[in-house]
Design a protein around this motif. Structure first.
Motif, mmCIF file in Angstrom:
data_model
loop_
_atom_site.group_PDB
_atom_site.id
_atom_site.type_symbol
_atom_site.label_atom_id
_atom_site.label_comp_id
_atom_site.label_asym_id
_atom_site.label_seq_id
_atom_site.Cartn_x
_atom_site.Cartn_y
_atom_site.Cartn_z
ATOM 1 N N VAL A 77 30.979 -21.811 -26.139
ATOM 2 C CA VAL A 77 31.761 -22.874 -27.208
ATOM 3 C C VAL A 77 33.078 -23.644 -26.834
ATOM 4 N N ARG A 78 33.557 -22.889 -26.144
ATOM 5 C CA ARG A 78 34.988 -24.414 -25.463
ATOM 6 C C ARG A 78 34.557 -25.515 -25.476
ATOM 7 N N ARG A 79 33.439 -26.071 -24.518
ATOM 8 C CA ARG A 79 32.446 -26.668 -24.374
ATOM 9 C C ARG A 79 32.342 -28.085 -25.556
ATOM 10 N N ALA A 80 31.616 -26.741 -26.310
ATOM 11 C CA ALA A 80 31.048 -27.166 -27.887
ATOM 12 C C ALA A 80 32.223 -27.756 -27.968
ATOM 13 N N LEU A 81 32.814 -27.120 -28.101
ATOM 14 C CA LEU A 81 34.623 -27.925 -28.966
ATOM 15 C C LEU A 81 34.887 -29.219 -28.557
ATOM 16 N N HIS A 82 35.361 -29.331 -27.342
ATOM 17 C CA HIS A 82 35.178 -30.929 -26.710
ATOM 18 C C HIS A 82 34.577 -32.055 -27.294
ATOM 19 N N SER A 83 33.165 -31.635 -27.105
ATOM 20 C CA SER A 83 32.320 -32.508 -26.940
ATOM 21 C C SER A 83 32.187 -32.770 -28.218
ATOM 22 N N GLY A 84 32.737 -31.992 -29.162
ATOM 23 C CA GLY A 84 32.121 -32.322 -31.657
ATOM 24 C C GLY A 84 33.786 -33.147 -31.467
ATOM 25 N N TRP A 85 34.356 -33.008 -30.997
ATOM 26 C CA TRP A 85 36.096 -33.267 -31.017
ATOM 27 C C TRP A 85 35.652 -34.723 -30.185
ATOM 28 N N GLY A 86 35.765 -34.796 -29.568
ATOM 29 C CA GLY A 86 35.668 -36.119 -28.751
ATOM 30 C C GLY A 86 34.048 -37.177 -29.776
ATOM 31 N N GLU A 87 33.681 -36.734 -30.682
ATOM 32 C CA GLU A 87 32.916 -36.856 -31.439
ATOM 33 C C GLU A 87 33.313 -37.375 -33.281
ATOM 34 N N GLY A 88 34.423 -36.766 -33.298
ATOM 35 C CA GLY A 88 35.179 -37.217 -34.302
ATOM 36 C C GLY A 88 34.871 -35.723 -35.586
ATOM 37 N N GLN A 89 34.605 -34.404 -34.967
ATOM 38 C CA GLN A 89 34.306 -33.618 -35.511
ATOM 39 C C GLN A 89 35.193 -32.523 -35.439
ATOM 40 N N ASP A 90 35.907 -31.994 -37.520
ATOM 41 C CA ASP A 90 36.896 -30.542 -37.141
ATOM 42 C C ASP A 90 35.999 -29.771 -37.187
ATOM 43 N N VAL A 91 35.126 -29.554 -37.029
ATOM 44 C CA VAL A 91 34.186 -28.276 -37.492
ATOM 45 C C VAL A 91 32.940 -28.599 -36.517
ATOM 46 N N VAL A 92 32.709 -27.724 -35.211
ATOM 47 C CA VAL A 92 31.955 -28.848 -34.803
ATOM 48 C C VAL A 92 30.682 -27.064 -33.978
ATOM 49 N N ARG A 93 28.877 -27.186 -34.649
ATOM 50 C CA ARG A 93 28.503 -26.108 -34.414
ATOM 51 C C ARG A 93 27.745 -25.505 -33.453
ATOM 52 N N THR A 94 27.893 -23.815 -33.232
ATOM 53 C CA THR A 94 27.438 -23.303 -32.063
ATOM 54 C C THR A 94 26.246 -22.690 -32.468
ATOM 55 N N ASP A 95 25.888 -22.092 -31.235
ATOM 56 C CA ASP A 95 24.711 -21.070 -31.724
ATOM 57 C C ASP A 95 25.563 -19.791 -32.059
ATOM 58 N N PHE A 96 26.526 -19.648 -32.050
ATOM 59 C CA PHE A 96 27.740 -17.963 -32.580
ATOM 60 C C PHE A 96 28.310 -17.896 -33.642
ATOM 61 N N GLY A 97 28.005 -19.707 -34.160
ATOM 62 C CA GLY A 97 28.933 -19.745 -35.835
ATOM 63 C C GLY A 97 29.897 -20.868 -35.445
ATOM 64 N N ASN A 98 29.835 -21.816 -36.486
ATOM 65 C CA ASN A 98 31.086 -23.001 -36.171
ATOM 66 C C ASN A 98 32.509 -22.768 -36.027
ATOM 67 N N ALA A 99 32.715 -23.887 -34.701
ATOM 68 C CA ALA A 99 34.446 -22.970 -34.029
ATOM 69 C C ALA A 99 35.301 -24.714 -34.573
ATOM 70 N N THR A 100 36.093 -24.398 -34.058
ATOM 71 C CA THR A 100 37.416 -24.967 -35.036
ATOM 72 C C THR A 100 38.285 -25.219 -34.607
ATOM 73 N N ALA A 101 38.518 -24.807 -33.953
ATOM 74 C CA ALA A 101 39.763 -24.222 -32.795
ATOM 75 C C ALA A 101 39.842 -23.697 -31.194
ATOM 76 N N ILE A 102 41.255 -23.463 -30.385
ATOM 77 C CA ILE A 102 41.357 -22.916 -29.720
ATOM 78 C C ILE A 102 42.822 -22.600 -29.777
ATOM 79 N N VAL A 103 42.795 -21.168 -29.055
ATOM 80 C CA VAL A 103 44.136 -20.271 -28.961
ATOM 81 C C VAL A 103 45.074 -20.078 -27.580
#
Length: 254
Positions: A77-103
């Protein structure tokens, strides 16, 4: 000629008939009742041993296997977030649900970085923290509520009881990094899971006990987890408030 006469005229000797003694069925089959009982005891013991091993295997999987599996999912999920953010996505779809942040919680160590996914399903909580439905977004006005396991499935809130007022919770999104400061500690408030006031935009404890302070403002964060290591219907609750918003470079440039 009588029945006792022989053809040569001599008397025949009386016949002796040998009768066979009847034996029990088990004895005839070569099995005594004692040996049958021992066999039953042996196989019953084997069944109990296998059942015990199955229980131990399940416990091992819950306490170690699910943590390993969740660790892999969090990495994905972390890898998907960084990749999606790089493409301008605020919400990133993953195999486990929609991811939005890292705490990140500095109190838990420099390597602590747990992804946040939308919702609170078992699938979501096995891949990170869950952003509770109908609560505020990170950094927004209202109450940003996060839930996580205290034990098994990555146990991201295993050390939540150790949190103290003044500890920081840092939430990184594509748009900005938000820093919250805690107003209460990890052992200050325990409630039944049926009490939902902690999810309110402006939480107010109906019992008049622990709650966000009056000067906390209107940008709040709430952390939820099980109050005990093993199964419990009670929840530990921690409140905090927003103190800093740092826009990302891409967001600031836009």
């Amino acid at each position: 000629m009588t029945q006792t006469d022989r053809p040569d005229g001599t008397d025949a000797a009386p016949r002796r008939v040998r009768r066979r003694r009847s034996r029990p069925a088990d004895a005839a089959a070569g099995k005594s009742p004692a040996s049958t009982g021992r066999r039953i005891t042996f196989w019953a013991g084997c069944g109990l041993i296998l059942a015990g091993l199955a229980v131990l295997g399940w416990v091992a999987w819950q306490f170690w296997g699910t943590n390993w599996q969740s660790g892999q999912r969090q990495d994905d999920v972390r890898r998907a977030l960084h990749s999606g953010w790089g493409e301008g996505q605020d919400v990133v779809r993953t195999d486990f649900g929609n991811a939005t942040a890292i705490v990140r919680i500095p109190k838990f160590g420099k390597d602590y970085a747990v992804p946040v996914l939308v919702g609170s399903s078992q699938e979501v909580l096995a891949a990170g923290l869950g952003h509770m439905a109908d609560t505020a977004e990170a950094g927004a006005v209202g109450n940003y509520v996060l839930a996580g396991h205290r034990v098994t499935h990555g146990e991201p809130f295993a050390d939540l009881p150790s949190l103290k007022p003044g500890d920081e919770v840092i939430v990184e999104t594509r748009a900005a990094t938000y820093t919250y400061v805690l107003d209460t500690g990890g052992e200050d408030l325990v409630i039944p899971f049926t009490q939902t006031w902690v999810l309110d935009p402006d939480p107010v404890n109906p019992a008049g006990g622990t709650q966000p302070p009056d000067d906390a403002g209107d940008h709040l964060i709430t952390l939820l987890t099980c109050s005990e290591i093993f199964h419990t219907d009670n929840r530990s609750v921690v409140f905090g408030h927003l103190v800093e918003t740092q826009p990302t470079a891409d967001s600031a440039a836009g």
